[in-house]
Design an enzyme around this catalytic site. Structure first.
Site, PDB file in Angstrom:
ATOM      1  N   CYS A  58      -0.819   3.909  11.027  1.00 57.01           N
ATOM      2  CA  CYS A  58      -0.550   5.141  11.756  1.00 57.01           C
ATOM      3  C   CYS A  58      -2.062   5.383  12.688  1.00 57.01           C
ATOM      4  O   CYS A  58      -2.507   6.492  12.551  1.00 57.01           O
ATOM      5  CB  CYS A  58      -0.384   6.377  10.771  1.00 57.01           C
ATOM      6  SG  CYS A  58      -1.819   6.592   9.871  1.00 57.01           S
ATOM      7  N   ASP A 109      -0.508   0.351  -5.325  1.00 54.21           N
ATOM      8  CA  ASP A 109      -1.857   1.127  -4.560  1.00 54.21           C
ATOM      9  C   ASP A 109      -3.073   0.802  -5.471  1.00 54.21           C
ATOM     10  O   ASP A 109      -2.828   1.343  -6.750  1.00 54.21           O
ATOM     11  CB  ASP A 109      -1.577   2.448  -4.451  1.00 54.21           C
ATOM     12  CG  ASP A 109      -2.524   3.233  -3.475  1.00 54.21           C
ATOM     13  OD1 ASP A 109      -2.235   3.536  -2.177  1.00 54.21           O
ATOM     14  OD2 ASP A 109      -3.649   3.316  -3.723  1.00 54.21           O
ATOM     15  N   ALA A 128       1.122  -1.194   0.088  1.00 52.32           N
ATOM     16  CA  ALA A 128       0.070  -0.065   0.078  1.00 52.32           C
ATOM     17  C   ALA A 128       0.842   1.105   0.001  1.00 52.32           C
ATOM     18  O   ALA A 128       1.068   1.896   0.975  1.00 52.32           O
ATOM     19  CB  ALA A 128      -1.072   0.026   1.224  1.00 52.32           C
ATOM     20  N   ASP A 186      -5.631  -5.083  -6.358  1.00 52.88           N
ATOM     21  CA  ASP A 186      -6.095  -5.272  -5.097  1.00 52.88           C
ATOM     22  C   ASP A 186      -4.987  -5.845  -4.141  1.00 52.88           C
ATOM     23  O   ASP A 186      -4.181  -6.800  -4.691  1.00 52.88           O
ATOM     24  CB  ASP A 186      -7.340  -6.265  -5.116  1.00 52.88           C
ATOM     25  CG  ASP A 186      -7.536  -6.603  -3.520  1.00 52.88           C
ATOM     26  OD1 ASP A 186      -7.077  -6.352  -2.629  1.00 52.88           O
ATOM     27  OD2 ASP A 186      -8.508  -7.531  -3.611  1.00 52.88           O
TER      28      ASP A 186
END
Lengths: 152, 312
Positions: B236, B139, B115, B166
Site C-alpha cells: 500500500c 505474521d 504477511a 519470519d
C-alpha cells in the site's frame, strides 16, 4: 440425587470423553444438529474451539475458531458457532423480531415465553445471534461488549 | 494552504521525492483527503444478496466496481451497523480488496498468506475458498498475530493456521502452495489518508529497509509456490523501490513471469525507470494505483506466475 446431578453436568465429562464426541453429542442433544469438525475443549472456562483439517504440517500454529462453551446444563454457542449450527438446527431456535433483535444486539436481556428454559439459538431474519439462556421469561444476554450494537 | 503546501510543510523530503513521481494538484489533494468508509460483505456467514438487501434498508451502499462483495457505505462508525458486530461485514479499504481478487483462490487449495495481519485479505481469501482447503496465515509479530486470530474468528474462518515465523522461512516449503499472497510490509504511503503519522514519520531510509525485506520475502514466497501456481505481490505504497524494483528483482533472479490484471480500476503508469535504473517492460502488467485514481488508498499489485504444470 447429588450423584445423578453430577452425572448430568457435561463439564464433568471433559477429559474423560473425547472432545469431538462430547461436543457433537451435546450439539445433537441441544440443537438437533452437529457439524463434522475438529473440536478442542480448552482452558478453565471450558471453551470449545473448532476448525477443519489442513494437509500441511507447519509446526506450531494457532487459528482455532471460538465455537462455544460447555455449560453445566448444555452447550452455548458463540455468534460464529450459531452461524455454523443455526441453518440446520432442528430444535431450540428462537426467532426474534427486528425490535427485540436490536435490543439483544445492544446488550439487553429480552423477554420471551415463560415456558422456555435452557440454551437457545437466537435467529433474526437470516442471521444468528449466538446462544442465550432462557430463564424466568427472559433470554439472558451473551453478546460480548466489543461486539454490541451502538446507537451513536 | 494548498494540499501540496501542507505535505511540503509536514515532511519536505517526502514532498521532494514523490513530486518526481507525480506532481498534479489532484494527487496531493487526494493523498491527504480522509478515506471513504468501505466494507466487504462476508459470504462465509450468509449469502451476499441477503446481507445487501438488509443493509439497504438502513444505509446507502455504493458498489466498488472491482470487488463483487465490496461497497462504500454512508456510516462513520461501523458499530452502528448490526452486520458488523455479527461478522457479516468487515471494514476494509476498497483498494486493499484487490489482491485477493487477483489471487483468485479456489475451494480446496493450499494458500500461503505471508504477511497476513490484521487479516482482512485472509478472510477474503477464505471467503473465495468457501471455507474449504487450507490457508497458512503468517505474521511474525505475536501481537499482530493475535489481532489476526481475532479477526479470522469474527469472520468465521475455519481453514486458517496462524503462524508467527519470519516470512522468509517459508522458502523451505519448496513448490508447495497453490497460491501465495505477499502483501508486504511497506512504508505505507497509501495509509496517510487513514493516519497522518505515516506522512510525518516517513523516511527514505525506511523505504530502503523495507525494500530489502520485501526482496527476501518475495524470493521465499516464489520458492514456496507450486509450478503453475499464482503469487500476488502487493503493497500500500507508491515508492518504486518497494514496488517495481522488488518485482523486477524477482524477474531477474528467477523464471517468474507477470500476468496482466483485468479489472475495472483506474491506474497510473507503472514506473519503468527510477533513479537511473531501468525495470523490465513486464512491469507494465502490474497495477500502480495512486490515491487520486479511484479515491482510495495507494496500492501496487503484481500477478506473478511460476511456469510449469498444474496451474492456470
Amino acid at each position: 440425587m447429588a450423584v445423578s446431578e453430577e452425572k448430568a453436568n457435561p463439564r464433568n465429562e471433559i477429559g474423560k470423553t473425547n472432545d469431538a464426541e462430547l461436543v457433537k453429542r451435546l450439539l445433537i442433544e441441544n440443537y438437533g444438529y452437529a457439524l463434522d469438525l475438529i473440536y478442542l475443549i480448552r482452558g478453565n472456562h471450558q471453551k470449545v474451539y473448532a476448525r477443519k483439517p489442513c494437509p500441511l504440517d507447519v509446526g506450531r500454529n494457532d487459528g482455532w475458531l471460538y465455537f462455544g462453551r460447555i455449560e453445566s446444563d448444555g452447550i452455548r454457542l458463540t455468534i460464529e458457532g450459531s452461524f455454523l449450527v443455526g441453518p440446520k438446527a432442528t430444535k431450540n431456535v428462537v426467532e426474534l423480531d427486528d425490535e427485540r433483535a436490536r435490543r439483544y444486539l445492544a446488550g439487553e436481556s429480552i423477554e420471551v415465553d415463560e415456558n422456555l428454559y435452557g440454551w437457545f439459538i437466537l435467529k433474526w431474519r437470516s442471521y444468528y445471534l449466538g446462544s442465550a439462556k432462557a430463564k424466568d421469561g427472559r433470554l439472558l444476554n451473551y453478546v460480548p461488549k466489543e461486539r454490541r450494537l451502538r446507537a451513536e | 494552504m494548498s494540499a501540496r503546501d501542507v505535505v511540503k510543510e509536514a515532511n519536505p523530503a517526502f514532498y521532494e521525492r514523490y513530486s518526481k513521481l507525480e506532481d498534479s494538484d489532484e494527487f496531493w489533494e487526494f493523498l491527504i483527503r480522509p478515506l471513504r468508509q468501505s466494507i466487504r460483505v462476508n459470504t462465509l456467514k450468509a449469502p451476499l444478496e441477503v446481507i445487501v438487501e438488509r443493509l439497504k434498508e438502513e444505509f446507502e451502499l455504493e458498489p466498488i466496481p472491482w470487488v463483487r462483495e465490496g461497497f462504500f457505505i454512508n456510516v462513520d462508525n461501523l458499530a452502528r451497523v448490526p452486520e458488523h458486530g455479527l461478522g457479516l461485514v468487515f471494514g476494509q479499504e476498497a483498494s486493499s480488496m484487490i489482491p485477493p481478487v487477483v489471487l483468485d483462490p479456489k475451494p480446496g487449495e493450499l494458500v500461503l498468506d505471508m504477511a497476513a495481519a490484521p487479516g482482512s485479505k485472509t478472510g477474503q481469501i477464505a471467503q473465495y475458498m468457501q471455507n474449504e482447503g487450507c490457508i497458512i496465515a503468517n505474521d511474525p509479530n505475536r501481537d499482530r498475530a493475535n489481532v489476526l486470530i481475532a479477526n479470522l474468528n469474527r469472520m468465521g474462518v475455519l481453514i486458517a493456521r496462524v503462524t508467527t515465523r519470519d516470512g522468509a522461512s517459508f522458502a523451505r516449503f519448496e513448490n508447495t502452495f497453490d497460491r501465495v499472497l505477499l502483501d508486504a510490509p511497506c512504508s505505507s504511503v497509501g495509509m496517510i489518508r487513514k493516519s497522518w503519522r505515516f506522512l510525518r514519520e516517513w523516511r527514505e531510509k525506511a523505504v530502503v529497509k523495507y525494500m530489502n525485506v520485501q526482496k527476501r520475502l518475495i524470493l521465499a514466497g516464489y520458492r514456496a509456490l507450486k509450478p503453475g501456481g499464482v503469487m500476488v505481490y502487493s503493497t500500500c505504497t507508491i515508492d518504486p523501490l518497494e514496488n517495481e524494483e522488488v518485482v523486477d528483482y524477482l524477474l531477474r533472479k528467477t523464471d517468474a513471469r507477470l500476468e496482466r490484471i483485468d479489472l475495472p480500476v483506474k491506474t497510473s503508469e507503472p514506473v519503468l525507470e527510477w533513479e537511473g535504473k531501468e525495470y523490465s517492460e513486464e512491469l507494465k502488467k502490474a497495477l500502480r494505483i495512486h490515491p487520486n485514481d479511484n479515491d482510495t488508498e495507494a496500492f501496487f499489485i503484481a500477478k506473478i506466475v511460476k511456469p510449469g504444470d498444474g496451474g492456470e
